[in-house]
Motif scaffolding. Structure first.
Motif, PDB file in Angstrom:
ATOM      1  N   ILE A  86      32.940  37.803  38.596  1.00  0.00           N
ATOM      2  CA  ILE A  86      32.919  38.562  39.842  1.00  0.00           C
ATOM      3  C   ILE A  86      33.034  40.058  39.639  1.00  0.00           C
ATOM      4  O   ILE A  86      32.740  40.839  40.539  1.00  0.00           O
ATOM      5  CB  ILE A  86      34.036  38.055  40.783  1.00  0.00           C
ATOM      6  CG1 ILE A  86      33.819  38.545  42.196  1.00  0.00           C
ATOM      7  CG2 ILE A  86      35.403  38.423  40.252  1.00  0.00           C
ATOM      8  CD1 ILE A  86      34.667  37.861  43.201  1.00  0.00           C
ATOM      9  N   GLY A  87      33.452  40.497  38.452  1.00  0.00           N
ATOM     10  CA  GLY A  87      33.638  41.948  38.282  1.00  0.00           C
ATOM     11  C   GLY A  87      33.841  42.322  36.834  1.00  0.00           C
ATOM     12  O   GLY A  87      33.383  41.640  35.918  1.00  0.00           O
ATOM     13  N   GLU A 246      46.010  34.400  46.620  1.00  0.00           N
ATOM     14  CA  GLU A 246      45.459  35.362  45.666  1.00  0.00           C
ATOM     15  C   GLU A 246      45.708  36.771  46.172  1.00  0.00           C
ATOM     16  O   GLU A 246      45.430  37.081  47.321  1.00  0.00           O
ATOM     17  CB  GLU A 246      43.954  35.147  45.497  1.00  0.00           C
ATOM     18  CG  GLU A 246      43.646  34.036  44.529  1.00  0.00           C
ATOM     19  CD  GLU A 246      42.200  34.019  44.091  1.00  0.00           C
ATOM     20  OE1 GLU A 246      41.505  35.044  44.248  1.00  0.00           O
ATOM     21  OE2 GLU A 246      41.778  32.967  43.598  1.00  0.00           O
ATOM     22  N   ARG A 247      46.241  37.588  45.312  1.00  0.00           N
ATOM     23  CA  ARG A 247      46.410  38.996  45.640  1.00  0.00           C
ATOM     24  C   ARG A 247      46.037  39.811  44.416  1.00  0.00           C
ATOM     25  O   ARG A 247      45.911  39.277  43.326  1.00  0.00           O
ATOM     26  CB  ARG A 247      47.873  39.296  46.021  1.00  0.00           C
ATOM     27  CG  ARG A 247      48.282  38.808  47.412  1.00  0.00           C
ATOM     28  CD  ARG A 247      47.514  39.533  48.503  1.00  0.00           C
ATOM     29  NE  ARG A 247      47.933  39.167  49.855  1.00  0.00           N
ATOM     30  CZ  ARG A 247      47.520  38.111  50.533  1.00  0.00           C
ATOM     31  NH1 ARG A 247      46.689  37.246  49.980  1.00  0.00           N
ATOM     32  NH2 ARG A 247      47.936  37.880  51.763  1.00  0.00           N
ATOM     33  N   ASN A 248      45.897  41.101  44.631  1.00  0.00           N
ATOM     34  CA  ASN A 248      45.695  42.008  43.514  1.00  0.00           C
ATOM     35  C   ASN A 248      46.960  41.984  42.647  1.00  0.00           C
ATOM     36  O   ASN A 248      48.055  42.147  43.159  1.00  0.00           O
ATOM     37  CB  ASN A 248      45.439  43.408  44.085  1.00  0.00           C
ATOM     38  CG  ASN A 248      45.103  44.433  43.032  1.00  0.00           C
ATOM     39  OD1 ASN A 248      45.634  44.395  41.925  1.00  0.00           O
ATOM     40  ND2 ASN A 248      44.237  45.356  43.369  1.00  0.00           N
ATOM     41  N   HIS A 258      51.759  45.460  43.511  1.00  0.00           N
ATOM     42  CA  HIS A 258      50.474  45.189  44.164  1.00  0.00           C
ATOM     43  C   HIS A 258      50.385  43.877  44.923  1.00  0.00           C
ATOM     44  O   HIS A 258      49.641  43.771  45.886  1.00  0.00           O
ATOM     45  CB  HIS A 258      49.351  45.234  43.131  1.00  0.00           C
ATOM     46  CG  HIS A 258      48.943  46.632  42.808  1.00  0.00           C
ATOM     47  ND1 HIS A 258      47.861  47.237  43.385  1.00  0.00           N
ATOM     48  CD2 HIS A 258      49.510  47.558  42.008  1.00  0.00           C
ATOM     49  CE1 HIS A 258      47.770  48.467  42.932  1.00  0.00           C
ATOM     50  NE2 HIS A 258      48.763  48.690  42.093  1.00  0.00           N
ATOM     51  N   GLU A 283      51.386  39.309  57.075  1.00  0.00           N
ATOM     52  CA  GLU A 283      50.274  39.596  56.155  1.00  0.00           C
ATOM     53  C   GLU A 283      49.835  38.439  55.294  1.00  0.00           C
ATOM     54  O   GLU A 283      48.982  38.577  54.448  1.00  0.00           O
ATOM     55  CB  GLU A 283      50.609  40.699  55.144  1.00  0.00           C
ATOM     56  CG  GLU A 283      51.139  41.965  55.673  1.00  0.00           C
ATOM     57  CD  GLU A 283      51.155  43.017  54.585  1.00  0.00           C
ATOM     58  OE1 GLU A 283      51.670  42.764  53.502  1.00  0.00           O
ATOM     59  OE2 GLU A 283      50.629  44.099  54.843  1.00  0.00           O
TER      60      GLU A 283
ATOM     61  N   ASP B 275      42.432  51.428  48.110  1.00  0.00           N
ATOM     62  CA  ASP B 275      42.049  50.242  47.337  1.00  0.00           C
ATOM     63  C   ASP B 275      43.249  49.484  46.770  1.00  0.00           C
ATOM     64  O   ASP B 275      43.085  48.575  45.975  1.00  0.00           O
ATOM     65  CB  ASP B 275      41.098  50.637  46.197  1.00  0.00           C
ATOM     66  CG  ASP B 275      41.718  51.696  45.290  1.00  0.00           C
ATOM     67  OD1 ASP B 275      42.925  51.974  45.431  1.00  0.00           O
ATOM     68  OD2 ASP B 275      40.997  52.259  44.451  1.00  0.00           O
ATOM     69  N   TYR B 276      44.446  49.849  47.225  1.00  0.00           N
ATOM     70  CA  TYR B 276      45.656  49.264  46.642  1.00  0.00           C
ATOM     71  C   TYR B 276      45.685  47.738  46.713  1.00  0.00           C
ATOM     72  O   TYR B 276      46.037  47.066  45.754  1.00  0.00           O
ATOM     73  CB  TYR B 276      46.884  49.842  47.344  1.00  0.00           C
ATOM     74  CG  TYR B 276      48.192  49.320  46.841  1.00  0.00           C
ATOM     75  CD1 TYR B 276      48.799  49.884  45.727  1.00  0.00           C
ATOM     76  CD2 TYR B 276      48.841  48.271  47.467  1.00  0.00           C
ATOM     77  CE1 TYR B 276      50.001  49.416  45.260  1.00  0.00           C
ATOM     78  CE2 TYR B 276      50.046  47.794  47.002  1.00  0.00           C
ATOM     79  CZ  TYR B 276      50.625  48.363  45.894  1.00  0.00           C
ATOM     80  OH  TYR B 276      51.813  47.891  45.436  1.00  0.00           O
ATOM     81  N   ALA B 277      45.327  47.202  47.870  1.00  0.00           N
ATOM     82  CA  ALA B 277      45.423  45.745  48.045  1.00  0.00           C
ATOM     83  C   ALA B 277      44.053  45.087  48.015  1.00  0.00           C
ATOM     84  O   ALA B 277      43.861  43.984  48.504  1.00  0.00           O
ATOM     85  CB  ALA B 277      46.158  45.411  49.339  1.00  0.00           C
ATOM     86  N   LEU B 278      43.111  45.803  47.406  1.00  0.00           N
ATOM     87  CA  LEU B 278      41.763  45.254  47.291  1.00  0.00           C
ATOM     88  C   LEU B 278      41.752  44.168  46.228  1.00  0.00           C
ATOM     89  O   LEU B 278      42.332  44.323  45.177  1.00  0.00           O
ATOM     90  CB  LEU B 278      40.824  46.390  46.865  1.00  0.00           C
ATOM     91  CG  LEU B 278      39.337  46.145  46.899  1.00  0.00           C
ATOM     92  CD1 LEU B 278      38.867  46.067  48.344  1.00  0.00           C
ATOM     93  CD2 LEU B 278      38.615  47.286  46.188  1.00  0.00           C
ATOM     94  N   VAL B 279      41.087  43.062  46.509  1.00  0.00           N
ATOM     95  CA  VAL B 279      40.939  42.055  45.461  1.00  0.00           C
ATOM     96  C   VAL B 279      39.469  41.899  45.111  1.00  0.00           C
ATOM     97  O   VAL B 279      38.586  42.295  45.873  1.00  0.00           O
ATOM     98  CB  VAL B 279      41.539  40.681  45.842  1.00  0.00           C
ATOM     99  CG1 VAL B 279      43.042  40.753  45.926  1.00  0.00           C
ATOM    100  CG2 VAL B 279      40.949  40.168  47.135  1.00  0.00           C
ATOM    101  N   ALA B 280      39.256  41.282  43.953  1.00  0.00           N
ATOM    102  CA  ALA B 280      37.895  41.066  43.493  1.00  0.00           C
ATOM    103  C   ALA B 280      37.118  40.353  44.592  1.00  0.00           C
ATOM    104  O   ALA B 280      37.639  39.483  45.277  1.00  0.00           O
ATOM    105  CB  ALA B 280      37.906  40.229  42.221  1.00  0.00           C
ATOM    106  N   HIS B 283      37.581  41.846  49.278  1.00  0.00           N
ATOM    107  CA  HIS B 283      38.469  41.723  50.427  1.00  0.00           C
ATOM    108  C   HIS B 283      39.664  42.657  50.265  1.00  0.00           C
ATOM    109  O   HIS B 283      40.300  42.697  49.231  1.00  0.00           O
ATOM    110  CB  HIS B 283      38.964  40.285  50.599  1.00  0.00           C
ATOM    111  CG  HIS B 283      39.828  40.123  51.806  1.00  0.00           C
ATOM    112  ND1 HIS B 283      39.343  40.324  53.081  1.00  0.00           N
ATOM    113  CD2 HIS B 283      41.139  39.843  51.946  1.00  0.00           C
ATOM    114  CE1 HIS B 283      40.329  40.159  53.948  1.00  0.00           C
ATOM    115  NE2 HIS B 283      41.428  39.861  53.287  1.00  0.00           N
ATOM    116  N   PHE B 285      43.299  43.508  51.716  1.00  0.00           N
ATOM    117  CA  PHE B 285      44.344  42.974  52.579  1.00  0.00           C
ATOM    118  C   PHE B 285      44.973  44.039  53.471  1.00  0.00           C
ATOM    119  O   PHE B 285      45.630  43.723  54.435  1.00  0.00           O
ATOM    120  CB  PHE B 285      45.422  42.273  51.747  1.00  0.00           C
ATOM    121  CG  PHE B 285      44.953  40.962  51.202  1.00  0.00           C
ATOM    122  CD1 PHE B 285      44.999  39.822  51.988  1.00  0.00           C
ATOM    123  CD2 PHE B 285      44.419  40.864  49.926  1.00  0.00           C
ATOM    124  CE1 PHE B 285      44.549  38.599  51.507  1.00  0.00           C
ATOM    125  CE2 PHE B 285      43.962  39.645  49.435  1.00  0.00           C
ATOM    126  CZ  PHE B 285      44.029  38.519  50.229  1.00  0.00           C
TER     127      PHE B 285
END
Ligand SMILES: Cc1cc2nc3c(=O)[nH]c(=O)nc-3n(C[C@H](O)[C@H](O)[C@H](O)COP(=O)(O)OP(=O)(O)OC[C@H]3O[C@@H](n4cnc5c(N)ncnc54)[C@H](O)[C@@H]3O)c2cc1C
Ligand code: SF4
Ligand code: SF4
Ligand code: FES
Lengths: 285, 342
Positions: A86-87, A246-248, A258, A283, B275-280, B283, B285
């Motif tokens: 995916i990246g 799933e989170r960053n 994060h 959230e 982009d802190y809570a950006l996920v692959a 998306h 959050f």
């Protein structure tokens, strides 16, 4: 501050341990199963984990990302990660060949509450890549079959070519000790022998007793909502519905901030949460 | 606790002694109005009556960018060569800063110990100094205007002397090494200390009500205050950089030109960044600015309380002082409590 001087040097929790890719098994387009083994034989043999836990995998020179362990601790030695390209990191990972060196640290996260699940029925509901963490729990339960009551798997994919672990799961259909319900949204080939329809249609094929069952749902958000609906309709207790978030994640060990949801760290307090947790944490979903 | 008196005329000489315990750092002028913690060689360079430096002390222990590992294609990741075992003495540290470090100790400690942070922590002696609050300080509300641990020595101004509390055995060594500069505490010293304590207490202008705030935060989760603040916020992240207790970071691998070796680094991050809570997969959050601002407050005043048993704000006033949009934490919280009409 001198009161933090201590004689023992604690281990650096961020250090990736050297490991090798043993085998790469293509699954469906852009999804591969990576079998990985720690370089240090002692570590390869002693490494254990709970279904639902994850590792941080480093592709040297590119970076690090979290992946659920897709194998079961009942089969020690290699660990298996089912990865979607995916990246940045996953692209680089897909370019690696067997015997390539990678870095692995973990296992992290809470994993499924196995002690609570034992003695109950298990209902595993997966969509897409959600099968990755559930596969670990599935094989854990099948390898410890006497510790669980009825085990039911419901897994949906878009079409037969989009089903992860397809042959492995098709082989389970004939087994008497597990109810394996596989479905696809559409089947243009016409050779698909199992079910056709969205995953919630499988609820018509299984009897579920909400009083002694734990449900684990992993998959896309939209699927989650529909499945949840089915369970709540059956008065399923909210704290017996488990899900993986799933989170960053930049650290995996509760430092980088994060993965915070509401006031929990996904990496330490999760990634497995109950639906009850979800209702109480802003959230979350 | 051992308490001694250091007459002010002996301070310069004592500072000289401190240098034998490590490289001396203290608040010093950088430009007209700005102050920073930086190396100093004697008392003349030290700002004794300062209120706040731009960056808090965290910069010494948790660096803005930090090398975590060296890597190479053949061997994987290895620890960088250890910094020489150099010692530091940081002089002039205010109580809120010391509390800030105690909060970072909680975060970087626990089950997984951040070895980078604690390796540096063990090399640094902290000499505290008390202060007079300005209009932005609200450390009295956060209970961080006083410290009883977390320093090697702590100096309180009592007129023509400092009352010195000795916090550790290293602090005791520092006092003993310059024994002749100190004297016993007398009755007048105790009286002066208590008078100053009242005076300091009375000089606070800003206040927030922390008691039961976690409950109010839950109740006001959907409050329009977040939207209002979100409208103003520029997502610049300055409030995180200057905050003594903000600890978020991100990690990246930096490849050398040879394409074979490189370094894994970490860099300060901010939950206010888009982009802190950006996920692959794309998306995010927290795509809305209001949700990111809310997250910052929620984490400090609500989340941290349930994780570590205390809020993670030490009332230093930096986030207001340096916010280009003029967002004021005291005002935001008063609005949430409906103590200010909007
Ligand atoms: C607990 C857990 C378990 C997981 N299990 C699995 C699994 O079993 N299989 C699987 O395939 N995946 C899994 N994932 C997801 C997996 O971690 C991500 O797909 C992976 O991080 C993608 O990395 P990437 O570098 O290839 O993607 P990228 O998109 O390049 O993302 C790299 C990182 O940077 C962030 N990012 C993305 N875009 C940007 C941008 N534009 N600017 C700044 N930052 C950006 C992302 O949030 C990501 O963390 C899991 C995630 C978690 C949290
Ligand atoms: S300093 Fe102010 S404008 Fe910048 S991110 Fe923080 S609150 Fe927003
Ligand atoms: S939130 Fe603001 S006032 Fe509180 S410690 Fe951080 S910078 Fe200081
Ligand atoms: S991943 Fe860093 S805090 Fe959870």
């Amino acid at each position: 501050m001198s009161n933090h001087c201590s004689g023992v040097r604690p281990e650096n929790p961020y250090l990736p341990h050297p490991a090798r890719i043993i085998r790469t098994l293509p699954q469906i387009p852009d999804h591969q199963l990576f079998q990985i083994r720690f370089e240090k034989e002692q570590m390869a043999e002693s490494f254990t984990y709970r279904p639902g836990q994850f590792v941080m995998l480093s592709v040297i020179g590119t970076g690090e990302a979290p992946f659920s362990i897709s194998s079961s601790p009942t089969r020690p030695g290699n660990i298996e990660l089912c990865v979607r390209r995916i990246g940045h990191v996953t692209d680089a990972l897909f370019r690696l060949r067997p015997n390539a060196l990678v870095g692995v640290r973990g296992p992290y996260g809470n994993g499924f509450p196995i002690e609570k699940l034992e003695g109950n029925n298990l209902l595993l509901v997966a969509g897409g890549l959600g099968m990755a963490p559930l596969r670990s729990l599935l094989w854990y339960a099948l390898d410890n079959r006497s510790k669980f009551n009825n085990v039911t798997l419901m897994y949906g994919a878009k079409n037969p070519d989009d089903m992860l672990f397809k042959y492995e799961l098709l082989n389970l259909i004939d087994r008497a000790d597990v109810k394996c319900l596989l479905t696809v949204d559409t089947d243009e080939s016409g050779i698909w022998k199992a079910h056709v329809g969205v995953v919630t249609t499988l609820f018509g094929h299984a009897e579920i007793d909400p009083s002694n069952t734990y449900a684990a749902i992993c998959g896309p958000e939209i699927m989650f909502k529909f499945v949840l609906n089915e369970l709540l309709k059956r008065n399923f207790p909210k704290d017996r519905i488990l899900m993986s978030l799933e989170r960053n994640m930049q650290c995996g060990v509760g430092k980088c901030g994060h993965c915070m949801v509401g006031y929990k760290y996904t990496c330490l307090d999760g990634p497995i949460f109950t639906y009850w947790d979800a209702i109480n944490l802003p959230e979350m979903i | 606790m051992r308490i001694v008196i250091l007459p002010k005329e002996n301070l310069a000489e004592f500072i000289g002694h401190l240098r034998s315990f490590g490289e001396l750092h203290a608040p010093t002028k950088r430009g007209e109005k700005s102050l920073v913690f930086a190396p100093v060689s004697d008392l003349s360079e030290i700002e004794l009556n300062y209120t706040r430096t731009i960056l808090p002390l965290k910069k010494y222990f948790f660096k803005a960018t930090d090398v975590m590992f060296n890597f190479c294609a053949e061997k994987g990741y290895e620890l960088p060569v250890e910094e020489a075992d150099k010692k530091y003495v940081i002089f002039g540290v205010h109580p809120c800063e010391i509390h800030g470090l105690k909060i970072l100790d909680l975060v970087f400690g626990g089950k997984y110990v951040d070895t980078y942070y604690f390796a540096r922590r063990s090399k640094v002696a902290i000499i505290g100094l008390d202060c007079i609050p300005d209009d932005l300080c609200f450390c009295r509300s956060t209970g961080t205007d006083f410290v009883d641990t977390g320093f090697d020595l702590f100096l309180s101004d009592i007129g023509d002397s400092y009352l010195v509390r000795v916090g550790t055995s290293l602090g005791d060594d520092m006092v003993r090494a310059a024994d002749s500069l100190f004297r016993q505490v007398k009755k007048e010293d105790r009286e002066a200390y208590k008078r100053n304590s009242v005076q300091r207490r009375d000089s606070f202008q800003a206040e927030i009500q922390l008691q039961d705030l976690p409950g109010i935060m839950d109740l006001e989760y959907e409050s329009h205050v977040w939207e209002e603040v979100g409208e103003k916020c520029l997502s610049c992240g300055i409030c995180s950089m200057v905050c003594p207790t903000c600890y978020c970071y991100s990690v990246f691998d930096e490849l050398s030109l040879d394409g074979n070796t490189g370094q894994r680094k970490r860099i300060w991050d901010s939950c206010l960044f888009k982009d802190y809570a950006l996920v692959a997969g794309g998306h995010n959050f927290r795509a809305q600015r209001s949700s990111r601002v809310k997250n910052r407050y929620f984490h400090k005043q609500r989340g941290f309380v349930s994780q570590y048993g205390r809020p993670s704000c030490v009332g230093c006033g930096r986030c207001k002082a340096y916010c280009p949009a003029g967002i004021d934490i005291v005002e935001v919280i008063s609005k949430l409590r409906s103590e200010i009409r909007v």
